[in-house]
Design a protein around this motif. Structure first.
Motif, PDB file in Angstrom:
ATOM      1  N   PRO A  92       0.827  -1.206   0.000  1.00  0.00           N
ATOM      2  CA  PRO A  92       0.000   0.000   0.000  1.00  0.00           C
ATOM      3  C   PRO A  92       0.859   1.253   0.000  1.00  0.00           C
ATOM      4  CG  PRO A  92      -0.740  -1.560   1.682  1.00  0.00           C
ATOM      5  CD  PRO A  92       0.580  -2.062   1.181  1.00  0.00           C
ATOM      6  N   THR A  93       0.382   2.281  -0.658  1.00  0.00           N
ATOM      7  CA  THR A  93       1.022   3.595  -0.646  1.00  0.00           C
ATOM      8  C   THR A  93      -0.029   4.642  -0.289  1.00  0.00           C
ATOM      9  OG1 THR A  93       0.551   4.093  -2.968  1.00  0.00           O
ATOM     10  CG2 THR A  93       2.584   2.858  -2.488  1.00  0.00           C
ATOM     11  N   GLU A  94       0.414   5.866  -0.068  1.00  0.00           N
ATOM     12  CA  GLU A  94      -0.553   6.930   0.212  1.00  0.00           C
ATOM     13  C   GLU A  94      -1.517   7.112  -0.954  1.00  0.00           C
ATOM     14  OE1 GLU A  94       0.812  10.696   1.478  1.00  0.00           O
ATOM     15  OE2 GLU A  94       1.176  10.023   3.534  1.00  0.00           O
ATOM     16  N   GLN A  95      -1.015   7.014  -2.181  1.00  0.00           N
ATOM     17  CA  GLN A  95      -1.852   7.251  -3.346  1.00  0.00           C
ATOM     18  C   GLN A  95      -2.758   6.071  -3.652  1.00  0.00           C
ATOM     19  OE1 GLN A  95       0.411   8.672  -6.724  1.00  0.00           O
ATOM     20  NE2 GLN A  95       1.842   9.751  -5.397  1.00  0.00           N
ATOM     21  N   VAL A  96      -2.282   4.856  -3.357  1.00  0.00           N
ATOM     22  CA  VAL A  96      -3.026   3.627  -3.650  1.00  0.00           C
ATOM     23  C   VAL A  96      -3.082   2.797  -2.369  1.00  0.00           C
ATOM     24  CG1 VAL A  96      -3.182   1.577  -5.111  1.00  0.00           C
ATOM     25  CG2 VAL A  96      -2.213   3.692  -6.040  1.00  0.00           C
ATOM     26  N   PRO A  97      -4.077   3.027  -1.524  1.00  0.00           N
ATOM     27  CA  PRO A  97      -4.109   2.330  -0.233  1.00  0.00           C
ATOM     28  C   PRO A  97      -4.526   0.877  -0.321  1.00  0.00           C
ATOM     29  CG  PRO A  97      -6.015   3.760  -0.458  1.00  0.00           C
ATOM     30  CD  PRO A  97      -5.139   4.039  -1.640  1.00  0.00           C
ATOM     31  N   PHE A  98      -5.186   0.481  -1.419  1.00  0.00           N
ATOM     32  CA  PHE A  98      -5.649  -0.903  -1.575  1.00  0.00           C
ATOM     33  C   PHE A  98      -5.091  -1.442  -2.899  1.00  0.00           C
ATOM     34  CE2 PHE A  98      -9.241   1.885  -0.130  1.00  0.00           C
ATOM     35  CZ  PHE A  98      -9.025   1.713   1.236  1.00  0.00           C
ATOM     36  N   PRO A  99      -3.826  -1.853  -2.919  1.00  0.00           N
ATOM     37  CA  PRO A  99      -3.156  -2.123  -4.190  1.00  0.00           C
ATOM     38  C   PRO A  99      -3.435  -3.492  -4.801  1.00  0.00           C
ATOM     39  CG  PRO A  99      -1.615  -2.444  -2.394  1.00  0.00           C
ATOM     40  CD  PRO A  99      -2.895  -1.938  -1.774  1.00  0.00           C
ATOM     41  N   ASP A 100      -3.946  -4.436  -4.008  1.00  0.00           N
ATOM     42  CA  ASP A 100      -4.103  -5.809  -4.488  1.00  0.00           C
ATOM     43  C   ASP A 100      -5.569  -6.211  -4.549  1.00  0.00           C
ATOM     44  OD1 ASP A 100      -1.351  -6.177  -4.661  1.00  0.00           O
ATOM     45  OD2 ASP A 100      -1.198  -6.841  -2.580  1.00  0.00           O
ATOM     46  N   GLY A 101      -5.847  -7.216  -5.396  1.00  0.00           N
ATOM     47  CA  GLY A 101      -7.181  -7.787  -5.440  1.00  0.00           C
ATOM     48  C   GLY A 101      -7.528  -8.444  -4.106  1.00  0.00           C
ATOM     49  N   TRP A 102      -8.821  -8.551  -3.836  1.00  0.00           N
ATOM     50  CA  TRP A 102      -9.294  -9.125  -2.582  1.00  0.00           C
ATOM     51  C   TRP A 102     -10.245 -10.272  -2.909  1.00  0.00           C
ATOM     52  CZ3 TRP A 102      -7.147  -8.782   1.872  1.00  0.00           C
ATOM     53  CH2 TRP A 102      -7.818  -9.138   3.046  1.00  0.00           C
ATOM     54  N   LEU A 103     -10.007 -11.415  -2.276  1.00  0.00           N
ATOM     55  CA  LEU A 103     -10.795 -12.619  -2.541  1.00  0.00           C
ATOM     56  C   LEU A 103     -11.996 -12.665  -1.614  1.00  0.00           C
ATOM     57  CD1 LEU A 103     -11.056 -15.405  -3.957  1.00  0.00           C
ATOM     58  CD2 LEU A 103      -9.650 -16.349  -2.109  1.00  0.00           C
ATOM     59  N   ILE A 104     -13.196 -12.636  -2.185  1.00  0.00           N
ATOM     60  CA  ILE A 104     -14.428 -12.734  -1.412  1.00  0.00           C
ATOM     61  C   ILE A 104     -15.515 -13.277  -2.338  1.00  0.00           C
ATOM     62  CG2 ILE A 104     -14.859 -10.268  -1.832  1.00  0.00           C
ATOM     63  CD1 ILE A 104     -16.582 -10.242   0.703  1.00  0.00           C
ATOM     64  N   PRO A 105     -16.228 -14.317  -1.933  1.00  0.00           N
ATOM     65  CA  PRO A 105     -17.288 -14.856  -2.794  1.00  0.00           C
ATOM     66  C   PRO A 105     -18.340 -13.790  -3.113  1.00  0.00           C
ATOM     67  CG  PRO A 105     -16.822 -16.359  -0.974  1.00  0.00           C
ATOM     68  CD  PRO A 105     -16.085 -15.087  -0.684  1.00  0.00           C
TER      69      PRO A 105
END
Length: 482
Positions: A92-105
């Motif tokens: 995570p960075t200040e500009q991109v706080p959620f950088p990765d995909g998240w697995l959720i059905p």
């Protein structure tokens, strides 16, 4: 007469209904089924979608119900082999706080969105399928199979790839079969002794009768649940979705035995297609989500593109209902058709790749923007090549201790002065425009930026001169109900 009729309570319809409710818009959301979709189908949330869900106030719940993507493991029969990350991981960075995909059905995502909708005073009318739709100069009339009729100023089709609304409007779809081989997808609960660790996404690319992928899913009860995707090498095969057949398939193609399958929670068959509706609007009716574009599941783009359709459309509908020019609604189709077309190409390319494809930046959807939109105004003339421009996603950050995503959060527009030293036209606060002043910040440079309710820069200038004229043209739109 209600303001907006939404047909279909999947992710698209739920996001649209929740955002409209937050804006004080009277919306009716109808769903043919008796409850929410129960399966895992769209199981990945890309970074840009997570930013949308943060703004909507549900990201914490989504994160709590999901997990990071597991490492891939390729098998040769009963022998485990190469391990690799399908998703490029980033910090995570200040500009991109959620950088990765998240697995959720998908089912869990929908439950979270439904809960948020109800918090905002909305509801879903289940068991109410659309049977007829007509429109006139003042509104839309919908006939439902529960015997009722809904009259609304506008309607949105969020009713999936086989959209009833699209059919009634006689809007065609242009597309192709991405892969003629049939596929089966199922959610499978396995026993504790099943020889597939939850730490990996297991793949049998050379399995007899067709490749298999078996991905562990976050489960609310702590049980061992996996999503099965199985391809059939025989194009004429008819996938059997019965629990017994799913167990036999796993026993034939993987290291599992039939007795390792404790329960098949949901199963469906499909063929991968890519198709784009010829139009996203017909008079007072709009297409969104799978009703407007159908994707291969490769790359996890379908649900994410659909959520962003809803977010692009919701604030524009609310604005026009509040008195903004009707022409604002034309920008929905103008902005979203090119995005959907580009993403369809990405999904198709990944699906057809014979070698494993590492999924990176283009799938995060952070680079999507609307620089060419009629709603975009860039008034600065001297900009570096990589400078933030009108039409781009407005990055997060904490310049001067102000969290930008928190400043943007809500149904308002935000007039952001970066490094200019003066508050930009503070009188706009009374018109529903939040004004924020921060020191110079690398992601923005210096200047004044008018950030739309969906998190994109609508107007940019060296000073606030000209922003009032832009607002008069485009945003009596900017004034939410609440």
């Amino acid at each position: 007469m209600t303001d907006v009729l939404i047909v279909g309570a999947g992710p698209t319809g739920l996001v649209l209904a929740a955002d409209l409710a937050r804006r004080g818009v009277d919306a009716v959301l109808v769903e043919r089924a008796d409850g929410l979709f129960p399966g895992s189908r769209g199981k990945g949330l890309q970074p840009r979608t997570q930013e949308v869900l943060y703004d909507l106030g549900v990201l914490d719940a989504v994160r709590a119900a999901g997990s990071e993507y597991p490492t891939m493991r390729i098998w040769e029969g009963e022998v485990p082999g190469q391990e690799w990350d399908m998703m490029e991981r980033a910090e995570p960075t200040e500009q991109v706080p959620f950088p990765d995909g998240w697995l959720i059905p998908q089912a869990r995502t929908q439950e979270v969105l439904y809960a948020r909708l109800r918090e905002l005073g909305g509801e879903v009318r289940f068991g109410a399928g659309l049977t007829g739709l007509t429109q006139d100069a003042d509104g839309v009339t919908a006939d439902l199979d529960d015997g009722s009729t809904v009259r609304a100023r506008y309607a949105v089709a969020a009713d999936g790839g086989r959209s009833t609304v699209r059919g009634l409007l006689d809007i065609g779809m242009t597309g192709e079969t991405v892969d003629p081989k049939p596929m089966l997808v199922a959610d499978v609960r396995v026993t504790d002794d099943a020889p597939v660790p939850d730490t990996h996404w297991h793949v049998w690319p050379k399995a007899p009768e067709g490749a298999v992928a078996f991905c562990p899913l976050p489960s609310p009860d702590g049980g061992r649940v996996f999503q099965l995707i199985a391809q059939y090498a025989d194009e004429s095969a008819l996938p059997d979705t019965s629990p017994a057949a799913v167990a036999k398939l796993l026993a034939l193609r993987t290291v599992l035995a039939e007795e390792h399958v404790a329960e098949v929670l949901w199963a469906s068959d499909f063929r991968a297609r890519a198709a784009l509706a010829d139009r996203f609007r017909s008079g007072r009716v709009f297409l969104a989500g799978d009703a407007a574009h159908v994707h291969s599941p490769a790359g996890g783009q379908g649900l994410n593109t659909s959520v962003q359709d809803a977010y692009n459309l919701s604030w524009k509908l609310a604005a026009v209902l509040a008195g903004a020019p009707e022409s604002l609604l034309d920008t929905y189709e103008e902005e979203r058709i090119p995005v959907a077309a580009d993403i369809l190409g990405v999904s198709t390319r990944i699906h057809r790749s014979e070698a494993p494809v590492k999924r990176g930046g283009e799938l995060r959807q952070l680079g999507i923007g609307y620089r060419q939109s009629a709603l975009t105004a860039e008034t600065r003339t001297e900009l570096a090549g990589d400078a933030l421009r009108a039409g781009d996603r407005a990055p997060d950050g904490r310049p001067g201790g102000v969290r930008l995503f928190d400043a943007f959060r809500g149904p308002h527009w935000t007039l952001l002065a970066v490094g200019t030293g003066d508050a930009p036209l503070p009188g706009l606060e009374s018109d529903g425009i939040r004004t924020v002043t921060v020191p110079a910040y690398e992601a923005y440079g210096t200047g004044v930026f008018l950030v739309r309710p969906d998190g994109y820069v609508g107007w940019a200038g060296d000073s606030a001169e000209g922003v009032v004229e832009y607002l008069a043209r485009a945003t009596s739109a900017a004034r939410p109900h609440s």
